[in-house]
Design an enzyme around this catalytic site. Sequence first.
Site, short mmCIF file in Angstrom:
data_model
loop_
_atom_site.label_atom_id
_atom_site.label_comp_id
_atom_site.label_asym_id
_atom_site.label_seq_id
_atom_site.Cartn_x
_atom_site.Cartn_y
_atom_site.Cartn_z
N LYS A 1 -22.39 32.71 42.97
CA LYS A 1 -23.45 32.34 42.02
C LYS A 1 -23.24 33.07 40.69
O LYS A 1 -23.38 32.49 39.62
CB LYS A 1 -24.83 32.67 42.60
N SER B 1 -29.51 32.46 41.83
CA SER B 1 -30.34 33.11 42.85
C SER B 1 -30.63 34.55 42.44
O SER B 1 -29.79 35.22 41.83
CB SER B 1 -29.58 33.12 44.18
N TYR C 1 -21.62 34.83 48.88
CA TYR C 1 -22.51 33.81 48.31
C TYR C 1 -23.04 34.26 46.94
O TYR C 1 -22.98 33.52 45.96
CB TYR C 1 -23.69 33.56 49.27
P1 NAD Z 1 -29.66 22.38 50.46
O1 NAD Z 1 -28.52 22.69 51.33
O2 NAD Z 1 -30.88 21.80 51.09
O3 NAD Z 1 -29.21 21.40 49.29
C1 NAD Z 1 -27.88 21.39 48.78
C2 NAD Z 1 -27.42 19.94 48.73
O4 NAD Z 1 -26.08 19.91 48.22
C3 NAD Z 1 -27.40 19.27 50.11
O5 NAD Z 1 -28.05 18.01 50.03
C4 NAD Z 1 -25.90 19.10 50.42
O6 NAD Z 1 -25.65 17.95 51.18
C5 NAD Z 1 -25.32 19.03 49.02
N1 NAD Z 1 -23.92 19.45 48.93
C6 NAD Z 1 -23.34 20.55 49.50
N2 NAD Z 1 -22.04 20.59 49.19
C7 NAD Z 1 -21.78 19.50 48.42
C8 NAD Z 1 -20.62 19.00 47.80
N3 NAD Z 1 -19.43 19.61 47.92
N4 NAD Z 1 -20.71 17.86 47.06
C9 NAD Z 1 -21.90 17.21 46.95
N5 NAD Z 1 -23.03 17.65 47.52
C10 NAD Z 1 -22.98 18.78 48.26
O7 NAD Z 1 -30.02 23.72 49.66
P2 NAD Z 1 -31.27 24.05 48.72
O8 NAD Z 1 -32.08 25.09 49.42
O9 NAD Z 1 -31.92 22.82 48.25
O10 NAD Z 1 -30.50 24.78 47.54
C11 NAD Z 1 -30.09 24.09 46.37
C12 NAD Z 1 -29.33 25.06 45.48
O11 NAD Z 1 -30.18 26.18 45.18
C13 NAD Z 1 -28.06 25.62 46.11
O12 NAD Z 1 -27.07 25.72 45.09
C14 NAD Z 1 -28.48 27.00 46.57
O13 NAD Z 1 -27.40 27.90 46.59
C15 NAD Z 1 -29.49 27.38 45.49
N6 NAD Z 1 -30.48 28.38 45.94
C16 NAD Z 1 -31.20 28.15 47.08
C17 NAD Z 1 -32.11 29.12 47.53
C18 NAD Z 1 -32.90 28.92 48.79
O14 NAD Z 1 -33.39 29.91 49.34
N7 NAD Z 1 -33.08 27.70 49.29
C19 NAD Z 1 -32.29 30.31 46.79
C20 NAD Z 1 -31.56 30.49 45.62
C21 NAD Z 1 -30.64 29.51 45.20
N1 UFG Z 2 -37.21 38.09 58.10
C1 UFG Z 2 -37.65 38.46 59.36
N2 UFG Z 2 -37.34 37.66 60.42
C2 UFG Z 2 -36.64 36.50 60.29
C3 UFG Z 2 -36.19 36.12 59.00
C4 UFG Z 2 -36.48 36.94 57.92
O1 UFG Z 2 -38.29 39.50 59.51
O2 UFG Z 2 -36.38 35.81 61.29
C5 UFG Z 2 -37.55 38.94 56.95
C6 UFG Z 2 -36.35 39.51 56.23
O3 UFG Z 2 -35.93 40.71 56.81
C7 UFG Z 2 -36.90 39.67 54.81
C8 UFG Z 2 -37.88 38.51 54.68
O4 UFG Z 2 -38.21 38.12 56.00
O5 UFG Z 2 -37.63 40.87 54.71
C9 UFG Z 2 -37.31 37.31 53.95
O6 UFG Z 2 -36.08 36.92 54.56
P1 UFG Z 2 -35.36 35.53 54.20
O7 UFG Z 2 -34.14 35.44 55.05
O8 UFG Z 2 -36.34 34.42 54.27
O9 UFG Z 2 -34.99 35.69 52.65
P2 UFG Z 2 -34.01 36.72 51.92
O10 UFG Z 2 -34.81 37.36 50.84
O11 UFG Z 2 -33.33 37.61 52.86
O12 UFG Z 2 -32.89 35.74 51.32
C10 UFG Z 2 -33.24 34.60 50.56
C11 UFG Z 2 -32.14 33.54 50.71
C12 UFG Z 2 -30.86 34.00 50.07
C13 UFG Z 2 -31.11 34.42 48.67
C14 UFG Z 2 -32.20 35.47 48.63
C15 UFG Z 2 -32.54 35.88 47.23
O13 UFG Z 2 -31.88 33.29 52.06
O14 UFG Z 2 -29.95 32.92 50.04
O15 UFG Z 2 -33.38 34.94 49.23
O16 UFG Z 2 -32.95 34.78 46.48
F1 UFG Z 2 -29.97 34.92 48.18
#
Ligand code: NAD
Ligand code: UFG
Length: 336
Positions: free
Chosen positions: A152, A124, A148
């Site tokens: 990572k 991330s 978190y």
């Molecule tokens: P998500 O929660 O939709 O998907 C994660 C999946 O992993 C789910 O299906 C969950 O059931 C499964 N899981 C959780 N714990 C598990 C375990 N112990 N064993 C097997 N399966 C398990 O999340 P996502 O948004 O698809 O994110 C996928 C990956 O990308 C994650 O590692 C997350 O940290 C990373 N990531 C997500 C974002 C974001 O904003 N969505 C940003 C940066 C990184």
């Molecule tokens: N925001 C609002 N109102 C809301 C939600 C968000 O104003 O209800 C604003 C936040 O303040 C920020 C922007 O919208 O300025 C984006 O916020 P998000 O929560 O959608 O995303 P972030 O950038 O804060 O965080 C996301 C993921 C994290 C990840 C990070 C960097 O949630 O897990 O991106 O990749 F670590």
Amino acid sequence: MRVLVTGGAGYIGSHTLVELLGQAHDVLVLDNLENSSPVVIDRVNALTNGNLEFVEGDIRDDAALDTVMDSFRPDAVIHFAGLKAVGDSMEQPLSYYDTNVRGTIGVLRAMDKVGCTRIIFSSSATVYGEPVYLPYDEAHPTNPTSVYGRTKLVSEHIISDWANASGGTGILLRYFNPVGAHASATLGEHPDGVPNNLMPFIAQVAVGKRKALSIFGDDYETPDGTGQRDYIHVVDLARAHVAAVNFAQGAKGAKTFNIGTGQPYSVREMVAAFETACGKDIPVVVAPRRAGDIAAMQADASLAKAEMGWAAEHDLNDMAASTWAWQSANPNGYED
Ligand code: NAD
Ligand code: UFG
């Protein structure tokens, strides 16, 4: 190639399955369904050749991992499984280290046992922390401010050390802000409870589940005072994984790539794009800044283009329109 996808039933994983199957890879998903639904597997099968294999299991269960590795014999692993809520991670640090860090070690050990040498890892942009300069490139210092983010970064180090010691390949993808949904409107993001993230929150206001969006601060040093982020369409992100699987075939050691568009948008710009997509006004109220938020961030994603041949193709309108199509067709997510 034979690709094992941990966490493949999740938001980013499900979109990646469609792209992998579209490129004729053989794919098996290992997911404990902790944050996803088995309906996802049916929907991916309906969109593709229907050959997706699914095993319900936990990455912290060594025996389950060994069984899957032994029978499937993957050429590469895409490791999505993990926990991702920043706030929860501060309250339950051990649970986050256990799933995200110990889980990653378990996956690597199980790979070693069957001679699988390639892993693509979901990292991330949050590993960078407070920007020293923008756009972030991959050489920007890392200083995550949440548990978190630290899980990572530690996992990145573990994969990198493993790759260097074993002659394996670790592709570390630092995602920026994934949004959007599949063009079919059958796959998308459905957070449990009140959404933490901007786009799902806006989408729930648009379908009438929430009254108004709280804008967390409009006094940042940005053009309109609201926070700016590098939003990336989930289908572009999914394709980055296909590119990484191909790239890993000819690479050794660990390699880190930013996966973003390089184009930041503010909260108000996201709201305006969504209003255009759904044809409704999105009520907003200005609220205090959210603790831990930074004003702005965006990726320098040029390395992924130069080395993997990957670049984002979808624009802001695609992000908003696909989110609206998904949300309006599935207001209760996969329960509909
Ligand atoms: P998500 O929660 O939709 O998907 C994660 C999946 O992993 C789910 O299906 C969950 O059931 C499964 N899981 C959780 N714990 C598990 C375990 N112990 N064993 C097997 N399966 C398990 O999340 P996502 O948004 O698809 O994110 C996928 C990956 O990308 C994650 O590692 C997350 O940290 C990373 N990531 C997500 C974002 C974001 O904003 N969505 C940003 C940066 C990184
Ligand atoms: N925001 C609002 N109102 C809301 C939600 C968000 O104003 O209800 C604003 C936040 O303040 C920020 C922007 O919208 O300025 C984006 O916020 P998000 O929560 O959608 O995303 P972030 O950038 O804060 O965080 C996301 C993921 C994290 C990840 C990070 C960097 O949630 O897990 O991106 O990749 F670590």
